[in-house]
Design a protein around this motif. Structure first.
Motif, PDB file in Angstrom:
ATOM      1  N   GLY A 145       0.817  -1.210   0.000  1.00 34.02           N
ATOM      2  CA  GLY A 145       0.000   0.000   0.000  1.00 34.02           C
ATOM      3  C   GLY A 145       0.849   1.257   0.000  1.00 34.02           C
ATOM      4  N   ILE A 146       1.934   1.244   0.763  1.00 33.63           N
ATOM      5  CA  ILE A 146       2.834   2.400   0.792  1.00 33.63           C
ATOM      6  C   ILE A 146       3.571   2.528  -0.541  1.00 33.63           C
ATOM      7  CG2 ILE A 146       4.880   3.394   1.884  1.00 33.63           C
ATOM      8  CD1 ILE A 146       3.849   2.294   4.547  1.00 33.63           C
ATOM      9  N   VAL A 147       3.974   1.411  -1.114  1.00 39.50           N
ATOM     10  CA  VAL A 147       4.645   1.445  -2.426  1.00 39.50           C
ATOM     11  C   VAL A 147       3.699   2.013  -3.484  1.00 39.50           C
ATOM     12  CG1 VAL A 147       5.591   0.001  -4.283  1.00 39.50           C
ATOM     13  CG2 VAL A 147       6.290  -0.388  -1.906  1.00 39.50           C
ATOM     14  N   GLU A 148       2.451   1.596  -3.452  1.00 39.09           N
ATOM     15  CA  GLU A 148       1.465   2.115  -4.413  1.00 39.09           C
ATOM     16  C   GLU A 148       1.286   3.626  -4.234  1.00 39.09           C
ATOM     17  OE1 GLU A 148      -3.268   1.611  -5.058  1.00 39.09           O
ATOM     18  OE2 GLU A 148      -2.126  -0.253  -4.861  1.00 39.09           O
ATOM     19  N   TRP A 149       1.176   4.072  -2.984  1.00 34.92           N
ATOM     20  CA  TRP A 149       1.060   5.507  -2.707  1.00 34.92           C
ATOM     21  C   TRP A 149       2.293   6.256  -3.220  1.00 34.92           C
ATOM     22  CZ3 TRP A 149       4.077   7.749   1.476  1.00 34.92           C
ATOM     23  CH2 TRP A 149       3.886   9.131   1.601  1.00 34.92           C
ATOM     24  N   ALA A 150       3.488   5.724  -2.954  1.00 29.67           N
ATOM     25  CA  ALA A 150       4.724   6.375  -3.412  1.00 29.67           C
ATOM     26  C   ALA A 150       4.744   6.492  -4.930  1.00 29.67           C
ATOM     27  CB  ALA A 150       5.945   5.598  -2.907  1.00 29.67           C
ATOM     28  N   SER A 151       4.300   5.461  -5.625  1.00 26.54           N
ATOM     29  CA  SER A 151       4.239   5.508  -7.090  1.00 26.54           C
ATOM     30  C   SER A 151       3.222   6.544  -7.564  1.00 26.54           C
ATOM     31  CB  SER A 151       3.890   4.130  -7.646  1.00 26.54           C
ATOM     32  OG  SER A 151       4.948   3.227  -7.389  1.00 26.54           O
ATOM     33  N   ASP A 152       2.097   6.633  -6.868  1.00 22.96           N
ATOM     34  CA  ASP A 152       1.085   7.643  -7.221  1.00 22.96           C
ATOM     35  C   ASP A 152       1.637   9.057  -7.030  1.00 22.96           C
ATOM     36  OD1 ASP A 152      -0.694   5.594  -7.796  1.00 22.96           O
ATOM     37  OD2 ASP A 152      -1.844   5.837  -5.925  1.00 22.96           O
ATOM     38  N   VAL A 153       2.376   9.258  -5.942  1.00 22.77           N
ATOM     39  CA  VAL A 153       2.989  10.571  -5.692  1.00 22.77           C
ATOM     40  C   VAL A 153       3.981  10.894  -6.799  1.00 22.77           C
ATOM     41  CG1 VAL A 153       4.547  11.868  -4.164  1.00 22.77           C
ATOM     42  CG2 VAL A 153       2.651  10.556  -3.179  1.00 22.77           C
ATOM     43  N   GLU A 154       4.839   9.940  -7.129  1.00 22.52           N
ATOM     44  CA  GLU A 154       5.829  10.193  -8.177  1.00 22.52           C
ATOM     45  C   GLU A 154       5.149  10.479  -9.513  1.00 22.52           C
ATOM     46  OE1 GLU A 154       9.753   8.423 -10.420  1.00 22.52           O
ATOM     47  OE2 GLU A 154       8.861   7.224  -8.808  1.00 22.52           O
ATOM     48  N   ASN A 155       4.115   9.726  -9.858  1.00 26.96           N
ATOM     49  CA  ASN A 155       3.405   9.972 -11.117  1.00 26.96           C
ATOM     50  C   ASN A 155       2.797  11.370 -11.139  1.00 26.96           C
ATOM     51  OD1 ASN A 155       4.049   7.444 -12.120  1.00 26.96           O
ATOM     52  ND2 ASN A 155       2.151   6.515 -11.403  1.00 26.96           N
ATOM     53  N   ALA A 156       2.226  11.800 -10.023  1.00 29.61           N
ATOM     54  CA  ALA A 156       1.646  13.154  -9.945  1.00 29.61           C
ATOM     55  C   ALA A 156       2.733  14.214 -10.094  1.00 29.61           C
ATOM     56  CB  ALA A 156       0.897  13.326  -8.628  1.00 29.61           C
ATOM     57  N   LEU A 157       3.884  13.982  -9.487  1.00 28.14           N
ATOM     58  CA  LEU A 157       4.989  14.940  -9.594  1.00 28.14           C
ATOM     59  C   LEU A 157       5.525  15.002 -11.020  1.00 28.14           C
ATOM     60  CD1 LEU A 157       6.824  14.153  -6.259  1.00 28.14           C
ATOM     61  CD2 LEU A 157       5.751  16.336  -6.879  1.00 28.14           C
ATOM     62  N   ARG A 158       5.632  13.868 -11.671  1.00 28.99           N
ATOM     63  CA  ARG A 158       6.125  13.848 -13.054  1.00 28.99           C
ATOM     64  C   ARG A 158       5.114  14.513 -13.994  1.00 28.99           C
ATOM     65  NH1 ARG A 158      10.923  11.964 -13.256  1.00 28.99           N
ATOM     66  NH2 ARG A 158      11.636  10.406 -11.766  1.00 28.99           N
ATOM     67  N   SER A 159       3.846  14.319 -13.724  1.00 32.14           N
ATOM     68  CA  SER A 159       2.811  14.985 -14.519  1.00 32.14           C
ATOM     69  C   SER A 159       2.899  16.498 -14.326  1.00 32.14           C
ATOM     70  CB  SER A 159       1.439  14.457 -14.095  1.00 32.14           C
ATOM     71  OG  SER A 159       0.423  15.119 -14.787  1.00 32.14           O
TER      72      SER A 159
END
Length: 173
Positions: A145-159
């Protein structure tokens, strides 16, 4: 704080968040690998009549869990300071904070985080994990769950970076 004692700017925080998202994924893999090693050692030992897992294997699991929580706490800090970016909040925000402190201050069972955590989980123990073939939990917090959240954060930052023309580091090189 930077060396000139001014708070980190938003671009520095975004770069740090991308780094911590990478570290979370990397550390999650290390933790999963060390849990697998622990489980294999436990199974091998029980088949040989030995009830104990070697200390070095046990220590590795504990260290990997601690470093995973530390990375999650760092990403949590970056996300909280970038509140205008609309980044996803961790579903386990409070637990990340409490567990990181609980593991950091294991020697003080009456400290604030220990007391707060035991109010939520009365039998909480530093270093306690649960695991299946698919996930590891630190108390009741899913590593996946934390890994998924971290990936979501990174995707939002890259966007955000692609919309604004900013550049963010690529962990692949």
């Amino acid at each position: 704080m930077s060396t000139d004692e001014t708070p980190a700017g938003e671009e520095t925080l975004r770069r740090a968040a991308v780094m911590w998202a990478f570290v979370i994924r990397d550390q999650a893999q290390r933790l999963t690998d060390s849990v697998d090693e622990f489980n294999a050692a436990a199974l091998d030992g029980s088949q040989a009549g030995n009830r104990f897992v070697p200390w070095n294997v046990t220590w590795k699991v504990g260290a990997d869990a601690y470093f995973f929580l530390s990375a999650a706490a760092q990403l949590r800090k970056c996300v909280s300071k970038l509140d205008g970016d609309g980044l996803p909040e961790s579903p386990d925000d409070r637990m990340i904070h409490l567990l990181r402190n609980f593991h950091e201050h294991w020697e003080d069972p009456t400290g604030w985080s220990a007391s707060e955590l035991r109010r939520l989980i009365p039998d909480a123990k530093p270093g306690r994990l649960a695991f299946t073939k698919h996930d590891v939990w630190i108390e009741n917090v899913s590593v996946n769950g934390i890994v998924e959240w971290a990936s979501d954060v990174e995707n939002a930052l890259r966007s955000h970076a692609s919309r604004t023309g900013a550049t963010l580091p690529n962990p692949e090189g």
